[in-house]
Design a protein around this motif. Structure first.
Motif, PDB file in Angstrom:
ATOM      1  N   GLN A 100      -3.808  -5.404  -6.148  1.00 38.76           N
ATOM      2  CA  GLN A 100      -2.801  -4.408  -5.799  1.00 38.76           C
ATOM      3  C   GLN A 100      -1.403  -5.024  -5.748  1.00 38.76           C
ATOM      4  OE1 GLN A 100      -3.990  -2.515  -2.153  1.00 38.76           O
ATOM      5  NE2 GLN A 100      -5.942  -1.800  -2.984  1.00 38.76           N
ATOM      6  N   VAL A 133      -6.338   1.666  -8.740  1.00 37.96           N
ATOM      7  CA  VAL A 133      -5.818   0.411  -8.194  1.00 37.96           C
ATOM      8  C   VAL A 133      -5.704   0.496  -6.676  1.00 37.96           C
ATOM      9  CG1 VAL A 133      -3.791  -1.091  -8.075  1.00 37.96           C
ATOM     10  CG2 VAL A 133      -4.606  -0.269 -10.294  1.00 37.96           C
ATOM     11  N   SER A 134      -5.241   1.621  -6.161  1.00 39.45           N
ATOM     12  CA  SER A 134      -5.030   1.778  -4.723  1.00 39.45           C
ATOM     13  C   SER A 134      -6.332   1.822  -3.931  1.00 39.45           C
ATOM     14  CB  SER A 134      -4.226   3.059  -4.448  1.00 39.45           C
ATOM     15  OG  SER A 134      -2.976   3.025  -5.091  1.00 39.45           O
ATOM     16  N   LEU A 139       2.311   1.924  -3.488  1.00 36.68           N
ATOM     17  CA  LEU A 139       1.384   2.520  -4.454  1.00 36.68           C
ATOM     18  C   LEU A 139       1.184   4.010  -4.190  1.00 36.68           C
ATOM     19  CD1 LEU A 139      -1.266  -0.349  -4.646  1.00 36.68           C
ATOM     20  CD2 LEU A 139       0.473   0.215  -6.354  1.00 36.68           C
ATOM     21  N   THR A 161       0.829  -1.205   0.000  1.00 32.83           N
ATOM     22  CA  THR A 161       0.000   0.000   0.000  1.00 32.83           C
ATOM     23  C   THR A 161       0.861   1.252   0.000  1.00 32.83           C
ATOM     24  OG1 THR A 161      -1.750  -1.171   1.204  1.00 32.83           O
ATOM     25  CG2 THR A 161      -1.834   1.234   1.203  1.00 32.83           C
TER      26      THR A 161
END
Length: 235
Positions: free
Chosen positions: A159, A150-151, A117, A114
């Motif tokens: 992801q 995507v995040s 990204l 996470t």
């Protein structure tokens, strides 16, 4: 779980098959023809962003970034026309994709998917504010939109796969432009390239600087690749 907890938390390693498949897909993309030409816009964004970041770090005044449809770009900064600051700024472009890919590989190996990204999203936002032409704005916005979607919208599995593909692409994609640069130089079509600017600044031949770009790109790919495949071949 709060956004902060999720951002700085640790996510599970992607499955081995995802790591290998995304690596193969990224390599095929970099070795392809027309698909590479389109995807190369991402490498150009990172390349020019590298020039811009180092220009700011060494105290130069950044004027702006221009991206072109032929995947070329220009970063303009003001300051001394020679000296270490200008040398670092000129050197930064071709090595930026590889070094950023290496840094992101470290985050991925640490399970910070996470964070990876959103770091990419923040870097794109920083580049966006310095873009000075419409094509460049559209290119950065399109890339950033994909990252944000995507995040925020996709599952952790998607992801993880996207993060793997992105890191592999930056690592492999940092090598081909250096080869393309030397081909253009050999044909006399890149007389004002970063390598030739460095040659004029330092007195070392342009080929020496191309070789330095290659060493950084190949070294980052080797180290980053080992970090990525570590879950596949644990010691």
């Amino acid at each position: 779980m709060t956004f902060t907890d999720q951002l700085f938390g640790t996510q599970p390693d992607p499955p081995a098959v995802v790591i290998l498949v995304t690596g193969g897909a990224a390599l095929l993309l970099v070795l392809s023809g027309e698909p590479w030409r389109m995807a190369r816009n991402v490498i150009t964004i990172v390349h020019e962003g590298g020039h811009a970041l180092v220009a700011v770090l060494v105290g130069r005044r950044l004027r702006g970034i221009t991206l072109h449809a032929d995947t070329s770009g220009v970063t303009v900064s003001r300051g001394k026309r020679d000296g270490p600051g200008m040398m670092c700024t000129a050197f930064a472009g071709y090595v930026a994709p590889s070094l950023i890919g290496l840094g992101l590989a470290a985050l991925l190996a640490a399970g910070k998917i996470t964070l990876l990204l959103w770091v990419l999203t923040a870097l794109l936002l920083a580049v966006l504010v310095m873009i000075r032409n419409l094509y460049g704005v559209l290119s950065v916005l399109a890339t950033g939109t994909v990252l944000v979607v995507v995040s925020l919208v996709t599952s952790p599995a998607v992801q993880a796969g996207f993060a793997c593909l992105t890191v592999w692409f930056l690592l492999f994609g940092g090598v081909r432009p250096v080869w393309e640069l030397q081909v253009k130089r050999h044909r006399g079509h890149a007389r004002d390239s970063d390598a030739d600017q460095l040659a004029r600044l330092t007195g070392a031949p342009g080929f020496f600087w191309v070789a330095m770009f290659f060493l950084v790109a190949l070294g980052a790919t080797a180290v980053g690749g080992m970090w990525l495949v570590q879950p596949v071949f644990p010691t």
